[in-house]
Design an enzyme around this catalytic site. Structure first.
Site, PDB file in Angstrom:
ATOM      1  N   LYS A  32     -17.322  -6.900  -0.076  1.00 53.39           N
ATOM      2  CA  LYS A  32     -17.976  -7.770   0.911  1.00 53.39           C
ATOM      3  C   LYS A  32     -17.714  -9.233   0.563  1.00 53.39           C
ATOM      4  O   LYS A  32     -18.143  -9.705  -0.485  1.00 53.39           O
ATOM      5  CB  LYS A  32     -19.493  -7.528   0.929  1.00 53.39           C
ATOM      6  CG  LYS A  32     -20.156  -8.233   2.104  1.00 53.39           C
ATOM      7  CD  LYS A  32     -21.646  -8.404   1.961  1.00 53.39           C
ATOM      8  CE  LYS A  32     -22.032  -9.660   1.253  1.00 53.39           C
ATOM      9  NZ  LYS A  32     -21.661 -10.926   1.918  1.00 53.39           N
ATOM     10  N   GLY A  48     -21.752 -14.634  -8.248  1.00 52.47           N
ATOM     11  CA  GLY A  48     -22.600 -15.468  -7.393  1.00 52.47           C
ATOM     12  C   GLY A  48     -23.710 -16.101  -8.200  1.00 52.47           C
ATOM     13  O   GLY A  48     -23.572 -16.329  -9.412  1.00 52.47           O
ATOM     14  N   SER A  49     -24.823 -16.351  -7.519  1.00 55.96           N
ATOM     15  CA  SER A  49     -25.915 -17.090  -8.156  1.00 55.96           C
ATOM     16  C   SER A  49     -26.736 -16.210  -9.107  1.00 55.96           C
ATOM     17  O   SER A  49     -26.771 -14.979  -8.961  1.00 55.96           O
ATOM     18  CB  SER A  49     -26.842 -17.650  -7.075  1.00 55.96           C
ATOM     19  OG  SER A  49     -27.382 -16.589  -6.316  1.00 55.96           O
ATOM     20  N   GLU A  66     -29.938 -16.093  -9.284  1.00 61.61           N
ATOM     21  CA  GLU A  66     -31.052 -15.534  -8.524  1.00 61.61           C
ATOM     22  C   GLU A  66     -30.654 -14.198  -7.868  1.00 61.61           C
ATOM     23  O   GLU A  66     -31.342 -13.182  -8.016  1.00 61.61           O
ATOM     24  CB  GLU A  66     -31.382 -16.578  -7.455  1.00 61.61           C
ATOM     25  CG  GLU A  66     -32.603 -16.375  -6.665  1.00 61.61           C
ATOM     26  CD  GLU A  66     -32.571 -17.319  -5.455  1.00 61.61           C
ATOM     27  OE1 GLU A  66     -31.734 -18.242  -5.401  1.00 61.61           O
ATOM     28  OE2 GLU A  66     -33.393 -17.079  -4.569  1.00 61.61           O
ATOM     29  N   VAL A  67     -29.513 -14.206  -7.182  1.00 63.30           N
ATOM     30  CA  VAL A  67     -29.068 -12.980  -6.511  1.00 63.30           C
ATOM     31  C   VAL A  67     -28.611 -11.950  -7.549  1.00 63.30           C
ATOM     32  O   VAL A  67     -28.842 -10.745  -7.384  1.00 63.30           O
ATOM     33  CB  VAL A  67     -27.962 -13.276  -5.465  1.00 63.30           C
ATOM     34  CG1 VAL A  67     -27.407 -11.989  -4.891  1.00 63.30           C
ATOM     35  CG2 VAL A  67     -28.511 -14.140  -4.346  1.00 63.30           C
ATOM     36  N   GLY A  68     -28.028 -12.414  -8.643  1.00 60.34           N
ATOM     37  CA  GLY A  68     -27.624 -11.492  -9.711  1.00 60.34           C
ATOM     38  C   GLY A  68     -28.811 -10.695 -10.231  1.00 60.34           C
ATOM     39  O   GLY A  68     -28.722  -9.480 -10.440  1.00 60.34           O
ATOM     40  N   GLU A  76     -21.134 -11.918 -12.831  1.00 56.96           N
ATOM     41  CA  GLU A  76     -20.536 -13.192 -13.239  1.00 56.96           C
ATOM     42  C   GLU A  76     -21.305 -14.270 -12.495  1.00 56.96           C
ATOM     43  O   GLU A  76     -21.153 -14.428 -11.287  1.00 56.96           O
ATOM     44  CB  GLU A  76     -19.044 -13.185 -12.899  1.00 56.96           C
ATOM     45  CG  GLU A  76     -18.243 -14.161 -13.726  1.00 56.96           C
ATOM     46  CD  GLU A  76     -18.116 -15.498 -13.048  1.00 56.96           C
ATOM     47  OE1 GLU A  76     -19.002 -16.358 -13.301  1.00 56.96           O
ATOM     48  OE2 GLU A  76     -17.181 -15.693 -12.277  1.00 56.96           O
ATOM     49  N   CYS A  84     -18.134 -21.991 -11.093  1.00 49.38           N
ATOM     50  CA  CYS A  84     -19.112 -21.577 -12.096  1.00 49.38           C
ATOM     51  C   CYS A  84     -18.740 -22.153 -13.465  1.00 49.38           C
ATOM     52  O   CYS A  84     -19.603 -22.341 -14.304  1.00 49.38           O
ATOM     53  CB  CYS A  84     -19.242 -20.065 -12.135  1.00 49.38           C
ATOM     54  SG  CYS A  84     -17.672 -19.237 -12.096  1.00 49.38           S
ATOM     55  N   GLU A 110     -27.710 -25.663 -12.320  1.00 48.68           N
ATOM     56  CA  GLU A 110     -26.344 -25.666 -11.793  1.00 48.68           C
ATOM     57  C   GLU A 110     -26.350 -26.336 -10.426  1.00 48.68           C
ATOM     58  O   GLU A 110     -27.066 -25.920  -9.520  1.00 48.68           O
ATOM     59  CB  GLU A 110     -25.836 -24.225 -11.660  1.00 48.68           C
ATOM     60  CG  GLU A 110     -24.408 -24.182 -11.184  1.00 48.68           C
ATOM     61  CD  GLU A 110     -23.836 -22.776 -11.134  1.00 48.68           C
ATOM     62  OE1 GLU A 110     -24.513 -21.881 -10.603  1.00 48.68           O
ATOM     63  OE2 GLU A 110     -22.706 -22.592 -11.616  1.00 48.68           O
TER      64      GLU A 110
HETATM   65  P1  ADP Z   1     -24.606 -18.909  -3.121  1.00 52.57           P
HETATM   66  O1  ADP Z   1     -26.050 -19.217  -3.356  1.00 52.57           O
HETATM   67  O2  ADP Z   1     -23.691 -19.756  -3.906  1.00 52.57           O
HETATM   68  O3  ADP Z   1     -24.216 -18.772  -1.679  1.00 52.57           O
HETATM   69  P2  ADP Z   1     -25.072 -16.137  -3.504  1.00 52.57           P
HETATM   70  O4  ADP Z   1     -25.361 -15.557  -4.828  1.00 52.57           O
HETATM   71  O5  ADP Z   1     -26.189 -16.291  -2.531  1.00 52.57           O
HETATM   72  O6  ADP Z   1     -24.355 -17.501  -3.773  1.00 52.57           O
HETATM   73  O7  ADP Z   1     -23.915 -15.329  -2.764  1.00 52.57           O
HETATM   74  C1  ADP Z   1     -22.851 -14.690  -3.400  1.00 52.57           C
HETATM   75  C2  ADP Z   1     -22.563 -13.378  -2.690  1.00 52.57           C
HETATM   76  O8  ADP Z   1     -23.709 -12.549  -2.799  1.00 52.57           O
HETATM   77  C3  ADP Z   1     -22.287 -13.501  -1.194  1.00 52.57           C
HETATM   78  O9  ADP Z   1     -21.292 -12.560  -0.831  1.00 52.57           O
HETATM   79  C4  ADP Z   1     -23.612 -13.142  -0.576  1.00 52.57           C
HETATM   80  O10 ADP Z   1     -23.508 -12.635   0.736  1.00 52.57           O
HETATM   81  C5  ADP Z   1     -24.099 -12.066  -1.519  1.00 52.57           C
HETATM   82  N1  ADP Z   1     -25.547 -11.843  -1.501  1.00 52.57           N
HETATM   83  C6  ADP Z   1     -26.531 -12.747  -1.255  1.00 52.57           C
HETATM   84  N2  ADP Z   1     -27.750 -12.148  -1.302  1.00 52.57           N
HETATM   85  C7  ADP Z   1     -27.539 -10.839  -1.601  1.00 52.57           C
HETATM   86  C8  ADP Z   1     -28.392  -9.689  -1.806  1.00 52.57           C
HETATM   87  N3  ADP Z   1     -29.714  -9.780  -1.700  1.00 52.57           N
HETATM   88  N4  ADP Z   1     -27.805  -8.522  -2.115  1.00 52.57           N
HETATM   89  C9  ADP Z   1     -26.471  -8.410  -2.235  1.00 52.57           C
HETATM   90  N5  ADP Z   1     -25.621  -9.430  -2.042  1.00 52.57           N
HETATM   91  C10 ADP Z   1     -26.123 -10.637  -1.731  1.00 52.57           C
END
Ligand code: ADP
Length: 505
Positions: free
Chosen positions: A202, A255-256, A258-260, A277, A311, A408
């Site tokens: 994705k 990604g971030s 928070e989402v990690g 990562e 990053c 960051e």
């Molecule tokens: P940023 O804050 O820099 O946009 P994110 O961590 O939000 O980085 O996004 C990185 C990736 O993670 C994107 O492909 C985003 O769609 C995906 N993403 C964001 N939220 C979720 C989630 N709850 N579950 C899975 N993937 C997510």
């Protein structure tokens, strides 16, 4: 603002009419599932915009849980039967090599799409991101079929024979960020396929287009159907569904933080393997005995490449007090001369941030830096009213407890911190929640090696910055995540070990 690209951005590009749909937008809107180009089952789409102007460039399918389910089932079928199953390591290697060749043949087109998607300078897409991505496919083409198990002498009984097999995991879910869309996809796709896995990938919702074009090229290269499936859509819907799907064996996420953390929590429900990562706040340490001119020049590249949306960005520049003035003169002088420009102009070295949201986030940090007492040496503002351009920003007199030194920013903002000796430099460097990358500039071997040993970070550069190499493992310590991408280390996270025990009695 023009509604169609025929009069807007696309007019600046080489005429590639076959890239446009009947509305004059880029035709990359459908998802790749089981070798077919399909709309979302819901029929929903979302707009993708060119950050350099805010113009709509494509309407992309908004995939959700139902589409993810289709894609995972296709990937499961491709893993258990079909043409892919019959391919040996050499065949997979040839496939990866074919993909790289096709990317090379279409490099200009892919680079333009990358810049339209992300707003980064065309020269970076063309000369850095694409060549490195192509090299990544070739690197893993060489690894395909070369993962091996071991024969191991048994311990409990003598009359037995035991060995291990390294096997692919099955369906791997890969979630990609928007900062290096093609390169981050290459880092994940190439080792996964080399090891014989299948994939549902994705892209980030801001940057779907270039990966969709890559998907077409992969199919043209001979990828059997269902081996790589691309589901476009938002994180909370498509991304979350991929993480929750019981048919997915592993999630690789960039990604971030928070989402990690969210992904790790949600992956626990189905006990998926996870590699993360995440972010960084990397220290770039400059000792007085180094080549200060070169260190300043490279430090700017370390923080301002890709508009600081990396990053690994060297966002904390630590300078030894005795060299401070000399170093800052070069740093601030050069930073002030760096101009932002039209990302599609081949002469531009600083382009647009990816979105209005990201720009506002970055400008918010600039205000915080000022409010907390850091001294603004250059930049600090938006350029123009179209697109999301921010001037290269340097703060001096930053202390490591200020927000701009701790969080960051993911934008073109450098924080300069002064230190007095090596011990203090290492202490400041390690005083961070993150641990992705780091650098030290010195001609003193002892200082360099002591720092390399003492720093808590996944990468240490000595007298350089931001040198990633497909052969070298890459990943984080602490909040920067875990698991390694690139190098032979990536083979470990895309395979699992099976033990075979044969009783010879
Ligand atoms: P940023 O804050 O820099 O946009 P994110 O961590 O939000 O980085 O996004 C990185 C990736 O993670 C994107 O492909 C985003 O769609 C995906 N993403 C964001 N939220 C979720 C989630 N709850 N579950 C899975 N993937 C997510």
């Amino acid at each position: 603002m023009s509604e169609t690209l025929a009069n807007g951005m696309i007019a600046q590009l080489k005429p590639q009419k076959n890239q446009l749909d009947e509305r004059g937008l880029l035709r990359y809107g459908k998802m790749l599932i089981d070798g077919e180009w399909v709309d979302a089952l819901s029929g929903k789409t979302f707009e993708s915009r060119y950050p350099g102007s805010g113009e709509v460039i494509a309407h992309v399918a908004a995939g959700d849980a139902a589409d993810v389910d289709r894609a995972v089932k296709a990937a499961q079928r491709a893993f258990t039967d079909g043409d892919y199953r019959k391919m040996n390591g050499a065949d997979r290697g040839r496939l990866l090599w074919n993909i790289a060749d096709l990317m090379e043949r279409h490099i200009e087109e892919l680079a333009e799409l990358e810049t339209l998607d992300n707003g980064k300078p065309l020269v970076e897409s063309l000369k850095v991101d694409l060549p490195q991505s192509i090299a990544c496919f070739r690197y893993y083409a060489g690894w395909a079929g070369k993962t091996t198990g071991e024969t191991i002498e048994t311990n409990a009984r003598a009359n037995a024979f035991a060995y291990t097999l390294r096997e692919p995991l099955g369906v791997c879910g890969q979630i990609i960020p928007w900062n290096f869309p093609i390169q981050m996809a290459a880092w994940k796709l190439a080792p996964a396929i080399a090891c014989g896995n299948t994939v549902v990938i994705k892209p980030a919702e801001q940057t779907s287009v270039s990966l969709l074009r890559l998907g077409e090229l992969m199919m043209e290269a001979g990828l059997p159907k269902g081996v790589v499936n691309i589901v476009t859509g938002f994180g909370e819907t498509a991304g979350a569904a991929l993480v929750a799907h019981p048919g997915v064996e592993k999630i690789a996420f960039t990604g971030s933080v928070e989402v990690g953390k969210l992904i790790m929590r949600h992956a626990a429900g189905t006990l998926k393997k996870v590699t993360l990562e995440l972010g960084g706040k990397s220290p770039n340490i400059v000792f007085a005995d180094s080549n200060l001119e070169l260190a300043a020049k490279v430090a700017l590249m370390g923080i301002f490449f890709n508009q600081g949306q990396m990053c690994t960005a060297g966002s904390r520049i630590l300078i030894e007090s005795s060299a401070r003035e000399q170093f800052l003169e070069v740093l601030a002088g050069r930073a002030a001369k760096m101009a932002v420009g039209d990302p599609l102009d081949p002469k531009t070295r600083m382009g647009s941030l990816v979105s209005e949201e990201q720009m506002n986030r970055v400008l918010g940090y600039v205000e915080k830096g000022k409010a907390e007492g850091a001294q603004l040496l250059s930049g600090g503002g938006r350029v123009g009213t179209q697109g999301y351009f921010v001037t290269p920003t340097v703060f001096d007199n930053v202390s490591n407890d200020m927000t701009i030194a701790r969080e960051e920013i993911f934008g073109p903002v450098a924080s300069v911190i002064t230190f007095n000796d090596a011990e203090e430099a290492l202490r400041i460097a390690n005083d961070s929640a993150f641990g992705l990358a780091s650098a030290v500039w010195t001609t003193d071997l002892k200082k360099a090696l002591t720092f390399a040993r003492g720093i808590k970070a996944g990468t240490v550069w000595v007298n350089t910055y931001n040198m990633t190499d497909n052969a070298l493992p890459f990943g984080g310590y602490k909040d920067s995540g875990f698991g390694r991408e690139l190098g032979s280390a990536a083979l470990d996270v895309y395979t699992q070990t099976k033990t075979v025990y044969i009783d010879l009695n």
